[in-house]
Write a protein that holds these residues in place. Structure first.
Motif, PDB file in Angstrom:
ATOM      1  N   PRO B  20       0.589  -1.252   0.532  1.00 51.49           N
ATOM      2  CA  PRO B  20      -0.137   0.251   0.235  1.00 51.49           C
ATOM      3  C   PRO B  20       1.043   1.312   0.240  1.00 51.49           C
ATOM      4  CG  PRO B  20       0.120  -1.294   2.308  1.00 51.49           C
ATOM      5  CD  PRO B  20       0.948  -1.748   1.403  1.00 51.49           C
ATOM      6  N   ARG B  21       0.006   2.387  -0.263  1.00 51.33           N
ATOM      7  CA  ARG B  21       0.824   3.685  -0.333  1.00 51.33           C
ATOM      8  C   ARG B  21       0.617   4.013   1.038  1.00 51.33           C
ATOM      9  NH1 ARG B  21       2.990   7.914  -3.815  1.00 51.33           N
ATOM     10  NH2 ARG B  21       3.097   9.379  -2.534  1.00 51.33           N
ATOM     11  N   LEU B  22       1.697   4.554   1.882  1.00 51.99           N
ATOM     12  CA  LEU B  22       1.192   5.257   3.220  1.00 51.99           C
ATOM     13  C   LEU B  22       1.358   6.409   3.550  1.00 51.99           C
ATOM     14  CD1 LEU B  22       4.098   2.661   5.342  1.00 51.99           C
ATOM     15  CD2 LEU B  22       2.226   2.229   4.114  1.00 51.99           C
ATOM     16  N   PRO B  23       0.719   6.737   4.193  1.00 51.44           N
ATOM     17  CA  PRO B  23       0.707   7.918   4.634  1.00 51.44           C
ATOM     18  C   PRO B  23       2.131   8.972   5.974  1.00 51.44           C
ATOM     19  CG  PRO B  23      -1.233   7.116   6.238  1.00 51.44           C
ATOM     20  CD  PRO B  23      -0.108   6.335   4.799  1.00 51.44           C
ATOM     21  N   ASP B  24       2.280   9.791   5.256  1.00 50.27           N
ATOM     22  CA  ASP B  24       3.378  10.661   6.157  1.00 50.27           C
ATOM     23  C   ASP B  24       3.521  10.269   7.172  1.00 50.27           C
ATOM     24  OD1 ASP B  24       3.976  11.358   3.180  1.00 50.27           O
ATOM     25  OD2 ASP B  24       3.747  13.497   3.655  1.00 50.27           O
ATOM     26  N   GLY B  25       2.034  10.450   8.163  1.00 54.29           N
ATOM     27  CA  GLY B  25       2.815  10.731   9.698  1.00 54.29           C
ATOM     28  C   GLY B  25       2.864   8.883   9.952  1.00 54.29           C
ATOM     29  N   VAL B  26       2.918   8.311   9.082  1.00 54.21           N
ATOM     30  CA  VAL B  26       3.651   6.374   9.811  1.00 54.21           C
ATOM     31  C   VAL B  26       4.348   6.571   9.266  1.00 54.21           C
ATOM     32  CG1 VAL B  26       3.094   3.939   8.818  1.00 54.21           C
ATOM     33  CG2 VAL B  26       0.860   5.585   8.296  1.00 54.21           C
ATOM     34  N   THR B  27       5.300   6.681  10.745  1.00 53.20           N
ATOM     35  CA  THR B  27       7.229   6.526  10.445  1.00 53.20           C
ATOM     36  C   THR B  27       7.240   5.133  11.597  1.00 53.20           C
ATOM     37  OG1 THR B  27       7.281   7.881  13.265  1.00 53.20           O
ATOM     38  CG2 THR B  27       7.337   9.034  11.075  1.00 53.20           C
ATOM     39  N   ILE B  33       0.197  -0.629  12.487  1.00 56.73           N
ATOM     40  CA  ILE B  33      -0.222  -1.187  12.363  1.00 56.73           C
ATOM     41  C   ILE B  33      -1.831  -0.678  13.027  1.00 56.73           C
ATOM     42  CG2 ILE B  33      -1.013  -3.056  13.812  1.00 56.73           C
ATOM     43  CD1 ILE B  33       1.645  -3.754  14.682  1.00 56.73           C
ATOM     44  N   ALA B  34      -1.119   0.350  13.623  1.00 54.83           N
ATOM     45  CA  ALA B  34      -3.158   1.795  13.925  1.00 54.83           C
ATOM     46  C   ALA B  34      -3.802   1.954  12.183  1.00 54.83           C
ATOM     47  CB  ALA B  34      -2.159   2.176  14.623  1.00 54.83           C
ATOM     48  N   TRP B  35      -2.447   1.900  11.575  1.00 57.70           N
ATOM     49  CA  TRP B  35      -2.724   2.665  10.363  1.00 57.70           C
ATOM     50  C   TRP B  35      -4.086   1.853  10.137  1.00 57.70           C
ATOM     51  CZ3 TRP B  35      -1.466   1.642   5.329  1.00 57.70           C
ATOM     52  CH2 TRP B  35      -1.729   2.647   3.951  1.00 57.70           C
ATOM     53  N   LEU B  36      -3.697   0.382   9.971  1.00 64.12           N
ATOM     54  CA  LEU B  36      -3.766  -0.685   8.435  1.00 64.12           C
ATOM     55  C   LEU B  36      -5.216  -0.993  10.233  1.00 64.12           C
ATOM     56  CD1 LEU B  36      -0.549  -2.667   8.486  1.00 64.12           C
ATOM     57  CD2 LEU B  36      -2.451  -2.032   6.271  1.00 64.12           C
ATOM     58  N   ALA B  37      -4.649  -1.209  10.629  1.00 59.71           N
ATOM     59  CA  ALA B  37      -6.298  -1.271  11.998  1.00 59.71           C
ATOM     60  C   ALA B  37      -6.775  -0.531  11.331  1.00 59.71           C
ATOM     61  CB  ALA B  37      -5.761  -1.339  12.937  1.00 59.71           C
ATOM     62  N   ALA B  38      -7.523   1.082  11.584  1.00 60.24           N
ATOM     63  CA  ALA B  38      -8.265   1.461  10.433  1.00 60.24           C
ATOM     64  C   ALA B  38      -8.744   1.325   9.874  1.00 60.24           C
ATOM     65  CB  ALA B  38      -7.985   2.958  11.251  1.00 60.24           C
ATOM     66  N   ARG B  39      -8.788   0.584   8.258  1.00 57.26           N
ATOM     67  CA  ARG B  39      -9.439   0.216   7.578  1.00 57.26           C
ATOM     68  C   ARG B  39     -10.474  -1.181   8.261  1.00 57.26           C
ATOM     69  NH1 ARG B  39      -4.494  -2.978   3.434  1.00 57.26           N
ATOM     70  NH2 ARG B  39      -4.079  -0.540   2.305  1.00 57.26           N
ATOM     71  N   GLY B  40     -10.449  -1.497   9.210  1.00 58.83           N
ATOM     72  CA  GLY B  40     -10.941  -2.241   9.824  1.00 58.83           C
ATOM     73  C   GLY B  40     -11.464  -3.962   8.850  1.00 58.83           C
ATOM     74  N   GLY B  42     -11.144  -7.461   8.356  1.00 60.06           N
ATOM     75  CA  GLY B  42     -10.006  -8.385   8.971  1.00 60.06           C
ATOM     76  C   GLY B  42      -9.069  -7.529   9.733  1.00 60.06           C
ATOM     77  N   TYR B  43      -8.698  -6.491   8.914  1.00 62.60           N
ATOM     78  CA  TYR B  43      -7.598  -6.057   9.660  1.00 62.60           C
ATOM     79  C   TYR B  43      -7.820  -5.278  11.302  1.00 62.60           C
ATOM     80  CZ  TYR B  43      -5.608  -5.199   4.962  1.00 62.60           C
ATOM     81  OH  TYR B  43      -5.673  -4.988   3.382  1.00 62.60           O
ATOM     82  N   ALA B  44      -8.623  -4.797  11.128  1.00 67.90           N
ATOM     83  CA  ALA B  44      -9.226  -4.706  12.461  1.00 67.90           C
ATOM     84  C   ALA B  44      -8.826  -5.650  13.818  1.00 67.90           C
ATOM     85  CB  ALA B  44     -10.833  -4.769  12.956  1.00 67.90           C
ATOM     86  N   GLU B  45      -9.400  -6.785  13.247  1.00 70.14           N
ATOM     87  CA  GLU B  45      -9.693  -8.268  13.834  1.00 70.14           C
ATOM     88  C   GLU B  45      -8.143  -8.360  14.346  1.00 70.14           C
ATOM     89  OE1 GLU B  45     -11.927 -12.205  13.552  1.00 70.14           O
ATOM     90  OE2 GLU B  45     -11.861 -10.729  11.509  1.00 70.14           O
ATOM     91  N   ALA B  46      -7.392  -8.675  12.918  1.00 72.60           N
ATOM     92  CA  ALA B  46      -5.939  -8.936  13.110  1.00 72.60           C
ATOM     93  C   ALA B  46      -5.621  -8.225  14.195  1.00 72.60           C
ATOM     94  CB  ALA B  46      -5.560  -9.103  11.311  1.00 72.60           C
ATOM     95  N   PHE B  47      -5.604  -6.758  14.455  1.00 72.58           N
ATOM     96  CA  PHE B  47      -4.621  -6.150  14.862  1.00 72.58           C
ATOM     97  C   PHE B  47      -5.134  -5.208  16.145  1.00 72.58           C
ATOM     98  CE2 PHE B  47      -2.580  -4.791  10.704  1.00 72.58           C
ATOM     99  CZ  PHE B  47      -2.495  -5.881  10.683  1.00 72.58           C
TER     100      PHE B  47
END
Lengths: 150, 83, 150, 83
Positions: B20-27, B33-40, B42-47
């Motif tokens: 994926p293309r990551l936003p600047d805030g992800v360092t 993980i928080a950014w991916l979890a916010a997709r909801g 299976g991501y929310a479940e996995a993380f």
């Protein structure tokens, strides 16, 4: 001589052992983990992280050869689906003397359990579940780290 | 950056890898993980429980506070259970 | 399941190992001692005390099964003349869990070195000499006795 | 009583076993060794340093002070070196 082998093929115990027996080897220690048949598991599946797994095993074996006087360190790990009674992992150490071979063999399997990216999934009938990491494995591995610090 | 998932992380997300293309805030890994979890889903479940997750950056095992800046490959997975 | 075998035949590593792998075994540890090729030995000859040797090995194996949770303990020792690179002794332990298998395996070989009547004679060229007992073997064996006393 | 010899004890004496008639004074392994050593020759050579000898009475490992009274089999040998 370090040998790392990760593969879905059955583990060739005799072939791997005879590979390390040449030269002036006086002591060969080995440990083999098998799929236990006693707890209703029909299939055990091993997943790994290709590339990173081999590199982690190589690091563990290399550390052992620096710490003990070894002539060979072999780590063979099976991946993919396997049945009860089949071999999952084989570690072998060869040395001039038995104490080095025995201690290094215990070290390799203890460290492998916590430091190499493998994941086990057990299937019983229709139900599959991922095996949870065990605190006793972390303890067993940390025993060697405490020694390192001495 | 390629992101790899293993074991039940992979199963819950339903993907073995993505880029994926990551936003600047992800360092850091934790921010990833928080950014991916916010997709909801299976991501929310996995993380859902980050303390149950482990990670590697360019195939080196790291803590979740490790940087992902400049990384080519980040892997997220449960504690290992081999041997 | 205890298996003791003292014989002039070459040691069948694969056959002995597969014998212990059945059932619900999860961990197999083994140690094999070989004739070292590096110190000019042409022939190593092993003498034993028929009857008393087997009884001593049986006692060592039985003590191990009382001390650790084992499913099998095997001690195979070759006697008679052998060449560099050949297997002298093989001990194997099988258990549900690795720590029992690993510790019992080390115990069997340490105790065997001091408690079983075998004698080694090395031949180099035309000269033969009986191997002297090593203090380090007595030390290694007494390590376990100190544990026993705890 | 059968007496067995092993390793260099056997070689020096030139016999693997024998069943001599013992005099009454011989009640311990040490006394048996002293009596055999007094025969001279290979016996004297084999038993020159009793501290280098080990023994078994009826296949049980014993100290050299152990009794041989009533024993059927006594073995005399160097410290073991197997494995």
């Amino acid at each position: 001589m370090i040998r790392i082998h990760v593969s879905p093929q059955p583990i060739d115990l005799l072939g791997e052992t005879t590979k390390v027996e040449g030269g002036n080897v006086g002591a060969v220690a080995s440990f083999c983990g098998l799929v236990r048949a006693d707890d209703g598991v029909d299939v055990l599946e091993l997943e790994h992280y290709p590339g990173a797994t081999e590199a982690a095993l190589e690091r563990i074996a290399r550390t052992a050869t620096q710490r003990w006087s070894l002539q060979a360190a072999t780590i063979v790990h099976r991946v993919g689906p396997m049945r009860p009674g089949e071999r999952i992992v084989l570690v072998i150490t060869a040395a001039p003397h038995r104490r080095d071979a025995l201690d290094a063999c215990a070290y390799l399997i203890d460290r492998l359990k916590t430091d190499a990216p493998f994941w086990k999934r057990e299937t019983r009938g229709l139900e599959a579940r991922w095996v949870e990491a065990r605190a006793s494995d972390t303890e067993a591995a940390s025993r060697w780290r405490a020694d390192d610090a001495k | 950056m390629t992101i790899l998932y293993f074991a039940w992380v992979r199963e819950r997300i339903g993907l073995a890898e993505e880029a994926p293309r990551l936003p600047d805030g992800v360092t850091s890994v934790a921010e990833l993980i928080a950014w991916l979890a916010a997709r909801g889903g299976g991501y929310a479940e996995a993380f859902a429980e980050p303390e149950r997750l482990r990670a590697a950056v360019d195939q080196n095992f790291v803590g979740l506070d490790a940087s992902v800046i400049g990384a080519r490959e980040v892997a997220i997975f449960p504690p290992v259970t081999g041997g």
